[in-house]
Design a protein around this motif. Structure first.
Motif, short mmCIF file in Angstrom:
data_model
loop_
_atom_site.label_atom_id
_atom_site.label_comp_id
_atom_site.label_asym_id
_atom_site.label_seq_id
_atom_site.Cartn_x
_atom_site.Cartn_y
_atom_site.Cartn_z
N ASP A 152 89.65 38.08 44.39
CA ASP A 152 90.08 38.80 43.19
C ASP A 152 91.04 39.94 43.51
OD1 ASP A 152 88.34 40.55 44.39
OD2 ASP A 152 86.95 40.73 42.70
N ASN A 153 91.74 39.84 44.64
CA ASN A 153 92.75 40.83 45.01
C ASN A 153 94.10 40.11 45.16
OD1 ASN A 153 94.19 43.02 45.89
ND2 ASN A 153 92.97 43.39 47.73
N PRO A 154 94.69 39.67 44.05
CA PRO A 154 95.93 38.88 44.13
C PRO A 154 97.10 39.64 44.73
CG PRO A 154 95.47 39.51 41.86
CD PRO A 154 94.25 39.86 42.65
N ALA A 155 97.12 40.96 44.59
CA ALA A 155 98.25 41.73 45.14
C ALA A 155 98.27 41.63 46.66
CB ALA A 155 98.15 43.18 44.70
N SER A 156 97.11 41.79 47.29
CA SER A 156 97.05 41.69 48.74
C SER A 156 97.37 40.28 49.21
CB SER A 156 95.66 42.10 49.24
OG SER A 156 95.56 41.95 50.65
N LEU A 157 96.83 39.27 48.52
CA LEU A 157 97.10 37.89 48.89
C LEU A 157 98.58 37.56 48.72
CD1 LEU A 157 93.95 36.23 47.29
CD2 LEU A 157 94.47 36.38 49.75
N ALA A 158 99.22 38.13 47.72
CA ALA A 158 100.65 37.88 47.51
C ALA A 158 101.48 38.43 48.67
CB ALA A 158 101.11 38.51 46.20
N VAL A 159 101.10 39.62 49.17
CA VAL A 159 101.79 40.18 50.34
C VAL A 159 101.68 39.23 51.52
CG1 VAL A 159 101.65 42.00 52.08
CG2 VAL A 159 101.60 42.60 49.66
#
Length: 225
Positions: A152-159
Motif C-alpha cells: 500500500d505504498n505505491p509512491a515507493s514502489l513507483a520509484v
C-alpha cells in the motif's frame, strides 16, 4: 592532520549528479536531518518496516544522532551502512542509505531512503535512488541491490520501478500490530535506469579501502619489512 573522515572515509564521500548531491552524514547535518524527519508521511500511514518516524519531535534529534553514531561505531568491511544526506539544488531534502553484510563475498545489499513531505512528488526520490544505484554498480562493483516496500505504498514502489527493480517475492510482517504484506524487489546492473546526469565522486579511493575493496592494491604499495 588526522580527522574524523580519516578514521571513517564515509564522512568525506560526496556523490554529485546534476542537482543531486549525496554527502556522508557529518555531525553538523544530524540536527537538520532530524528537523526534516519529523514530517515524512501522514500520521495514519506507516511506510517503514521499523516505525522510527513515529518518534516524537522533541526526541527525534537524539534518536537520529544515536542511530548514525551507532552505525559509525560498528562500521567494518564485514558489515556496514553507507548513509547519505541528500541535497537537491543545494537544499537538504532527506536521506539515502545502503546497508550490507559480507559485501566482499555477496557484492550486494539493500537501499532505503526518506524525503521530507515538502519535497515529495517532484521526482527527487527517483533521482537519488538512481544516483546511489549507479554509484554502487559503477564504483563499488555491486552485482545486485535489493529494496522493499509495503503493497500500500505505491509512491515507493513507483520509484523502484522507475529505477529498474523487478519483483523478488513477498514477506508477511507485523506492522504496528496488524498484518501487512511487504513486497521484495531486486535490481541488477543491466536493468538500471540511469539518471540523466553523470556521477562525480569525491573521496572514492579512501572509501573503497575502508570497506575492504582494493586491499591487495594497498598492500602491494607498502614497503617490504
Amino acid at each position: 592532520m588526522t580527522t574524523a573522515a580519516t578514521a571513517l572515509p564515509l564522512l568525506a564521500l560526496r556523490i554529485t549528479a546534476g542537482p543531486v548531491e549525496l554527502r556522508g552524514i557529518t555531525d553538523d547535518l544530524l540536527g537538520p536531518l532530524a528537523d526534516l524527519a519529523t514530517d515524512i508521511h501522514d500520521p495514519d500511514f506507516m511506510p517503514f518496516g521499523f516505525p522510527w518516524s513515529l518518534t516524537p519531535a522533541p526526541d527525534m534529534p537524539r534518536n537520529v544522532a544515536q542511530y548514525h553514531w551507532s552505525k559509525r561505531a560498528s562500521f567494518s568491511p564485514a558489515q556496514w551502512n553507507a548513509d547519505f544526506a541528500v541535497f537537491f539544488d543545494g537544499e537538504l531534502v532527506g536521506a539515502q542509505g545502503f546497508s550490507t553484510k559480507d559485501y566482499l563475498v555477496t557484492r550486494g545489499g539493500e537501499t532505503g531512503s526518506w524525503l521530507n513531505r515538502r519535497f515529495q512528488g517532484r521526482g527527487i526520490g527517483t533521482a537519488m535512488r538512481q544516483v546511489i544505484c549507479a554509484f554502487l554498480f559503477d564504483h563499488l562493483d555491486a552485482q545486485y541491490i535489493t529494496s522493499t516496500a509495503f503493497f500500500d505504498n505505491p509512491a515507493s514502489l513507483a520509484v523502484s520501478m522507475k529505477t529498474g527493480y523487478t519483483d523478488n517475492g513477498v514477506d508477511h510482517v507485523n506492522r504496528l500490530g496488524k498484518p501487512a504484506v511487504m513486497r521484495r524487489i531486486v535490481l541488477e546492473p543491466a536493468n538500471l535506469v540511469r539518471y540523466k546526469h553523470d556521477l562525480t565522486v569525491a573521496g572514492l579511493p579512501e572509501f573503497r579501502r575502508s570497506v575492504g575493496l582494493d586491499a591487495d592494491d594497498q598492500a602491494s604499495q607498502e614497503p617490504a619489512r
